[in-house]
Scaffold this motif. Structure first.
Motif, PDB file in Angstrom:
ATOM      1  N   ALA B  75       0.814  -1.221   0.000  1.00 27.12           N
ATOM      2  CA  ALA B  75       0.000   0.000   0.000  1.00 27.12           C
ATOM      3  C   ALA B  75       0.847   1.271   0.000  1.00 27.12           C
ATOM      4  CB  ALA B  75      -0.941  -0.003   1.202  1.00 27.12           C
ATOM      5  N   GLU B  76       2.058   1.176   0.582  1.00 26.63           N
ATOM      6  CA  GLU B  76       2.951   2.335   0.607  1.00 26.63           C
ATOM      7  C   GLU B  76       3.663   2.515  -0.735  1.00 26.63           C
ATOM      8  OE1 GLU B  76       2.861  -0.173   2.765  1.00 26.63           O
ATOM      9  OE2 GLU B  76       3.219   0.472   4.834  1.00 26.63           O
ATOM     10  N   GLU B  77       3.299   1.696  -1.728  1.00 24.41           N
ATOM     11  CA  GLU B  77       3.886   1.730  -3.068  1.00 24.41           C
ATOM     12  C   GLU B  77       5.374   1.432  -3.041  1.00 24.41           C
ATOM     13  OE1 GLU B  77       2.354   5.023  -5.377  1.00 24.41           O
ATOM     14  OE2 GLU B  77       0.399   4.057  -5.409  1.00 24.41           O
ATOM     15  N   GLY B 138      -0.463  -3.304   3.676  1.00 22.41           N
ATOM     16  CA  GLY B 138       0.730  -2.535   4.000  1.00 22.41           C
ATOM     17  C   GLY B 138       1.995  -3.383   3.951  1.00 22.41           C
ATOM     18  N   TRP B 139       3.144  -2.703   3.992  1.00 23.91           N
ATOM     19  CA  TRP B 139       4.459  -3.360   3.958  1.00 23.91           C
ATOM     20  C   TRP B 139       4.531  -4.520   4.949  1.00 23.91           C
ATOM     21  CZ3 TRP B 139       9.151  -2.512   1.323  1.00 23.91           C
ATOM     22  CH2 TRP B 139      10.266  -3.108   1.882  1.00 23.91           C
ATOM     23  N   ASP B 140       4.160  -4.234   6.187  1.00 23.79           N
ATOM     24  CA  ASP B 140       4.286  -5.260   7.224  1.00 23.79           C
ATOM     25  C   ASP B 140       3.328  -6.425   6.977  1.00 23.79           C
ATOM     26  OD1 ASP B 140       6.233  -3.842   8.783  1.00 23.79           O
ATOM     27  OD2 ASP B 140       4.630  -2.479   9.337  1.00 23.79           O
ATOM     28  N   ARG B 144       4.544 -10.217   6.505  1.00 20.03           N
ATOM     29  CA  ARG B 144       4.079 -11.185   7.496  1.00 20.03           C
ATOM     30  C   ARG B 144       3.393 -12.374   6.807  1.00 20.03           C
ATOM     31  NH1 ARG B 144       0.089  -8.373  10.422  1.00 20.03           N
ATOM     32  NH2 ARG B 144       1.645  -6.798  10.848  1.00 20.03           N
ATOM     33  N   LEU B 166      13.541   2.788   0.996  1.00 17.56           N
ATOM     34  CA  LEU B 166      14.137   3.994   1.586  1.00 17.56           C
ATOM     35  C   LEU B 166      13.422   5.252   1.113  1.00 17.56           C
ATOM     36  CD1 LEU B 166      17.920   3.020   1.313  1.00 17.56           C
ATOM     37  CD2 LEU B 166      16.413   2.814   3.293  1.00 17.56           C
ATOM     38  N   GLN B 168      10.180   5.317  -0.288  1.00 16.91           N
ATOM     39  CA  GLN B 168       8.736   5.301  -0.004  1.00 16.91           C
ATOM     40  C   GLN B 168       8.443   5.407   1.488  1.00 16.91           C
ATOM     41  OE1 GLN B 168       8.310   5.505  -3.707  1.00 16.91           O
ATOM     42  NE2 GLN B 168       6.384   5.233  -2.633  1.00 16.91           N
ATOM     43  N   LEU B 169       9.248   4.691   2.284  1.00 14.49           N
ATOM     44  CA  LEU B 169       8.980   4.627   3.726  1.00 14.49           C
ATOM     45  C   LEU B 169       9.904   5.535   4.516  1.00 14.49           C
ATOM     46  CD1 LEU B 169       8.771   0.741   4.060  1.00 14.49           C
ATOM     47  CD2 LEU B 169       6.893   2.316   3.648  1.00 14.49           C
ATOM     48  N   GLY B 170      11.002   5.946   3.892  1.00 16.29           N
ATOM     49  CA  GLY B 170      11.957   6.794   4.594  1.00 16.29           C
ATOM     50  C   GLY B 170      13.076   5.990   5.241  1.00 16.29           C
ATOM     51  N   PHE B 171      12.856   4.700   5.423  1.00 17.09           N
ATOM     52  CA  PHE B 171      13.850   3.826   6.058  1.00 17.09           C
ATOM     53  C   PHE B 171      13.421   2.390   5.794  1.00 17.09           C
ATOM     54  CE2 PHE B 171      10.322   4.151   8.846  1.00 17.09           C
ATOM     55  CZ  PHE B 171      10.311   3.027   9.662  1.00 17.09           C
ATOM     56  N   PRO B 173      12.107  -0.766   7.411  1.00 17.38           N
ATOM     57  CA  PRO B 173      11.596  -1.279   8.693  1.00 17.38           C
ATOM     58  C   PRO B 173      12.179  -2.677   8.963  1.00 17.38           C
ATOM     59  CG  PRO B 173       9.800  -0.800   7.140  1.00 17.38           C
ATOM     60  CD  PRO B 173      11.073  -0.762   6.370  1.00 17.38           C
TER      61      PRO B 173
END
Lengths: 113, 250
Positions: B75-77, B138-140, B144, B166, B168-171, B173
């Motif tokens: 979802a965060e692309e 979402g990513w997680d 999962r 980096l 899309q999410l800034g870091f 996870p």
């Protein structure tokens, strides 16, 4: 303006209660979290559709005052838990990022709602 | 006992990806991979594994070891490679993802063709759901679910300005990653200690084999029927026995 006043200028509702009101020093609107990280600052309100736990991580790192989640995006439980643990209020609204940004910008500038 | 260093490439598209060339069928991917000296190759179309059966047949024909999966768009692309040893597991995961794709208008003339083909390049189906869209997971959630199904989870091109973690999410996870894929050696610290591999992200025949990595696998890394033992590969990655192309190029 404080985070406790957000619901009076924007038709939005807090996702959970129990957070301490903070002064709002500005706002930033973006759905790209790396962009948020480089532009949003301490005390800003983030206006976004990215309703995910990773948004809370970024908000916490930057010291954001609140996150407003637009378009009625469902808020996952792990995001709520993370936000509660970090003391970052989340707000949910059916309005778009454009509408919310306009309202917050006007409110921070001192226009009557 | 060890087998010779293998040349592996776990990130490749086919004509099923809307942004992939119609010329890059699973058969062409397998043939080019063999010509470029690859040993272990994965097919990872965007959000769908429907070309996995054709790739299995093509890889067998070329004598390649194969993995089957997808490049999921969360979802965060941001993009995540999800890899299975078996075609059926990949198809099951692909079917699960299908239920999480948005119903967007899709015009192949603008957004590119999506062709399900057989190993002889015959078109079997043209899915109407746009596979390049972001899932509502979402990513997680993607990581999962993939991990729960026993897949290898590898965040794709984490240092790419578009669709990488980096940006899309800034870091990056924390997650159940077997490795992370990067484009450049400078990524070290941002990879947070996860093993780093490279990948070709081939969308055109000429991309195949451009950024493989090498990995040192012990004897018995394939079942007698040719299926890759995913856990052996996972252990080798965790033990730091993989080298991205920039550490191996002459």
């Amino acid at each position: 303006m404080k985070t406790s006043e957000l619901s009076s200028v924007i038709p939005c509702a807090p996702v959970f209660d129990g957070w301490a009101p903070r002064d709002i020093r500005g706002g930033y609107t973006s759905d790209l979290l790396s962009d948020v990280m480089s532009k949003a600052k301490d005390g800003f309100v983030l206006i976004t559709i990215q309703a995910h736990k990773n948004t809370v991580a970024v908000a916490s790192m930057l010291g954001l005052a609140a996150v407003i989640l637009c378009n009625d995006r469902p808020v996952p439980e792990d995001m709520v838990e993370a936000a509660r643990a970090e003391g970052i209020p989340l707000f949910s609204t059916s309005e778009t990022q454009f509408e919310v940004s306009g309202r917050l910008w006007a409110a921070l500038r001192g226009d009557a709602p | 006992m060890s087998v010779p260093l293998l040349r592996a490439d776990l990130h490749n598209h086919s004509c099923l990806s809307p942004c992939g060339s119609l010329d890059l069928s699973p058969a062409v991917l397998a043939r080019r991979a063999r010509e470029r000296g690859l040993d272990l190759v994965a097919l990872t179309d965007h959000n769908s594994a429907r070309n996995a059966p054709a790739f299995r047949e093509s890889a067998r024909r070329e004598g390649l070891a194969a993995l089957y999966g997808v490049e999921a768009t969360c979802a965060e692309e941001a993009h995540i490679l999800v890899l299975f040893a078996g075609v059926e597991e990949a198809l099951d995961f692909s079917e699960f993802l299908k239920g999480h794709l948005p119903r967007l208008p899709y015009d192949p003339r603008i957004m590119g063709d999506q062709a399900v083909v057989d190993a002889e390049d015959n078109i079997l189906d043209l899915p109407e759901l746009f596979l390049g869209a972001a899932l509502d997971l979402g990513w997680d959630e993607v990581c999962r679910e993939a991990d729960r199904r026993g897949a290898l989870v590898i965040p794709a091109h984490i240092d790419r300005p578009a669709f990488g973690a980096l940006a899309q999410l800034g870091f990056l996870p924390e997650g159940p990653y077997a490795a992370v894929e990067a484009l450049r050696p400078q990524v070290r610290g941002e990879a947070r200690g996860y093993p780093v591999v490279s990948g070709s992200d081939a969308h055109y025949p000429e991309h195949v084999g451009r950024r493989p990595f090498t990995v040192d696998l012990p004897e018995g890394w394939r079942e007698p029927d040719g299926i890759v033992r995913l856990e052996i590969l996972r252990e080798a990655l965790a033990a730091g026995r993989a080298r991205p192309y920039w550490e191996t190029a002459p």
